[in-house]
Design an enzyme around this catalytic site. Sequence first.
Site, mmCIF file in Angstrom:
data_model
loop_
_atom_site.group_PDB
_atom_site.id
_atom_site.type_symbol
_atom_site.label_atom_id
_atom_site.label_comp_id
_atom_site.label_asym_id
_atom_site.label_seq_id
_atom_site.Cartn_x
_atom_site.Cartn_y
_atom_site.Cartn_z
ATOM 1 N N HIS A 64 -2.128 9.071 2.106
ATOM 2 C CA HIS A 64 -2.022 7.553 2.402
ATOM 3 C C HIS A 64 -0.886 7.039 2.963
ATOM 4 C CE1 HIS A 64 -2.343 3.200 1.702
ATOM 5 N NE2 HIS A 64 -1.624 3.369 0.814
ATOM 6 N N HIS A 84 5.919 4.020 -0.989
ATOM 7 C CA HIS A 84 5.651 2.805 -1.289
ATOM 8 C C HIS A 84 4.729 2.586 -2.459
ATOM 9 C CE1 HIS A 84 1.696 3.156 0.940
ATOM 10 N NE2 HIS A 84 1.344 2.294 -0.079
ATOM 11 N N ASP A 132 -17.977 -16.736 28.176
ATOM 12 C CA ASP A 132 -16.867 -15.987 28.411
ATOM 13 C C ASP A 132 -16.541 -14.691 27.165
ATOM 14 O OD1 ASP A 132 -16.726 -18.195 26.715
ATOM 15 O OD2 ASP A 132 -14.477 -18.405 27.056
ATOM 16 N N GLU A 154 4.694 2.157 -8.382
ATOM 17 C CA GLU A 154 3.637 1.499 -8.929
ATOM 18 C C GLU A 154 2.634 2.552 -9.464
ATOM 19 O OE1 GLU A 154 3.832 -1.315 -9.342
ATOM 20 O OE2 GLU A 154 1.975 -1.911 -10.291
ATOM 21 N N ASP A 155 2.362 3.818 -8.965
ATOM 22 C CA ASP A 155 1.168 4.858 -9.201
ATOM 23 C C ASP A 155 1.901 6.033 -9.844
ATOM 24 O OD1 ASP A 155 -0.292 2.748 -8.269
ATOM 25 O OD2 ASP A 155 -0.839 3.606 -6.417
ATOM 26 N N ASP A 189 0.005 -0.887 4.784
ATOM 27 C CA ASP A 189 -0.602 -0.385 3.749
ATOM 28 C C ASP A 189 -2.074 -0.787 3.663
ATOM 29 O OD1 ASP A 189 -1.101 0.628 1.111
ATOM 30 O OD2 ASP A 189 -0.462 -0.963 0.026
HETATM 31 MN MN MN Z 1 -0.847 1.859 -0.675
#
Ligand code: MN
Length: 718
Positions: free
Chosen positions: A48, A72, A260, A76-77, A139
């Site tokens: 990812h 990134h 259109d 956080e993870d 992201d």
């Molecule tokens: Mn992410």
Amino acid sequence: MIHLEKLKQAIAEYDPEFDRELIEKAFLYAKEKHDGQFRSSGEPYYTHPVEVAGILAEMKMGATTIATAILHDTVEDTTATIEDIEKKFNKTIADLVNGVSKLTRIESQTLEGKQAENFRKLLLAMSEDIRVLLVKLADRLHNMRTISGIKRDDKRRRIALETLEIYAPLAERIGIHRIKEELEDLCFEQINPEARESITNRLAYLREEGHGVVDGIIDELQNLMAKAGINAEITGREKPRYSIWKKMQRKKVTFEQLSDIMAFRIIVDTTEECYLVLGTIHGKYHSVPGRFKDYISTPKPNGYRSIHTTIMGPRRQRIEVQIRTQQMHAEAELGVAAHWAYKGDASPKQRDVTKYRWLRELLDILEQEQKPEDFWENTKLELFQDQVFVFTPRGDLIELPNGATPIDFAYAIHSDIGDRCVGAKINGRIAPLNSRLVNGDQVDVITAKTQKPSPTWERFVVTGKARSHIRKYVRNQQRDEFITLGKAMIQKVFRQEGYEFTEKALAAAQEHYRIDDVDDIYANIGAGVFVTRDVFKIIFPGHQTEMAKRPSEQMDKITKLIRPDDSGPMPIKGLIPGMAMHFARCCHPLPGDRIVGIVTTGKGVTIHTIDCDTLENFADTPERWLDVSWGDKGEKPEVQVGRLNMTIANEPNALGTVTTVIGRNGGNITNLKIINRSIDFWDMIMDIGVKDTKHLNNIIAALRATPCIVSVERSKGG
Ligand code: MN
């Protein structure tokens, strides 16, 4: 490793000298940290961030931004910390990853629909560096591209709605058209797959019917341009499905009525040519009234520039034509990201994209920066920096001015909550009421029924609502004080003159002043607006008062009576009777000085000299200023203290000389403080007991005439 190779190839295409080592290091680090983690689709997690990096490579971002994208999600993870990132990479990357992580954390807050605009502002305000926002958008784009990996329908739908409300408009706000369109289409697929499907089919049918109608129109337009001698690049396409859908809804028309659905783009070299193309096209085809828009002379708020017109085209079909220069095109596709990448004809200076301050600032930076990396380094997105966005415990977003405190927050929610605020929790922790709130804080106000606003709050609140409520409360409190005081004063006069006081007696005064509320009479007396004696005379017009007989003596008596602090040697005229009075320690007023009184609720009146520096603090509260003057001198002048700032030469017996001069002039040194002592000079403060200003001035004159004294000045506070 296939991902890494592809990524490096993509970067090398626009930047052959990029920092390969950095990208490889980031890749290995992310792969190691995310080891054992998988996406909903079952793929290893590290794919990812690498895909996100790939999106940014398509936007021709620098290696720092690409590395940030790869890293990134690590903080956080995974077990990685910002400190780890800084140690392993550098401060810039650590800051950027930190910024993205903060946005990710904010993302998990639940939101009501109408809060979307505030939420977008919050994201912009928190992305101090535009690279943070770009990584976040990439992201989200990758998460949307792979959303089918999420099994639960409702979850997919929620993410799609949020993307449509928050991230697609954000992409448009910073001018990245390409990402906006793709996000919208991906969301459309989740939210209304049937509608998207039917538009897709209809478009396919028309394509079949028309046998290359798009190409045919391109050819005709190309010929027209060639005849006019304009070198133009022409492309044509069907409009995005989501935008067709929106138009159908907005105009409440069916697909058949919507004529259109094709848009053509004519890209030329200069702005002049844009208008030339427009003239040529309008000369050849009928234009559809009301469909012409000139975003070149009046750009959209996000800086978008182009001419739009709709014509009855070569095949008798309505087609939309967009006319723009190469540079305008690059900007429209890539937004702010394009500014450095493309140096076209028009200098940003000449354009009028100045409607929005942040965009103008961005352009200013672009003007000055040559290297792309410099540009990103120095581009701080100072959006909404004058505001701060904080959450209520329920997840609502409240917008406050920068510097706002929990008190401002409390009043913003409800006046009652403000009035009863006793404390606050910020992000679950008890915090002082004067704490400055920062973006994304969650604030929980603690209230108590018995609490009242404190005048000290006024010192740190920044919103008008909070300030006016606090002031109103203080005013009411002061009024209560004045009522009590006024009542006591009028009762005293009644007693002195031998009458029994009843409130009924005040009826005459109420009538005279046309005041219904008797409390207002008291308050006016207490505040010194009505003179007690006058009020008494109105009630008993025929009464021969003691005061009338011997006015001056009686005045003294009254003054004494109503001044609790009557130990002062000099009566001051113009005081609020009943209020304590004392002399300011900062300026030591002396009889003869021009003076002013400052009312402090609960503390009485402080007398300052009119030129005291401290008075500046009260400049915007004129209601606290009281006109006062020295009263008549008593028989025996009493001693007051005056303060001098003095610099004397550091030489033998200098101090002795000073004290002698003061003593010879009748002054009595009561205090002396040496502020500063250097090889050459002494600075000191001296308090001297004197009779009045004139006396002190004589001493100053004598001191100035003394050789060892460098300077001597009356202290003015401060
Ligand atoms: Mn992410």
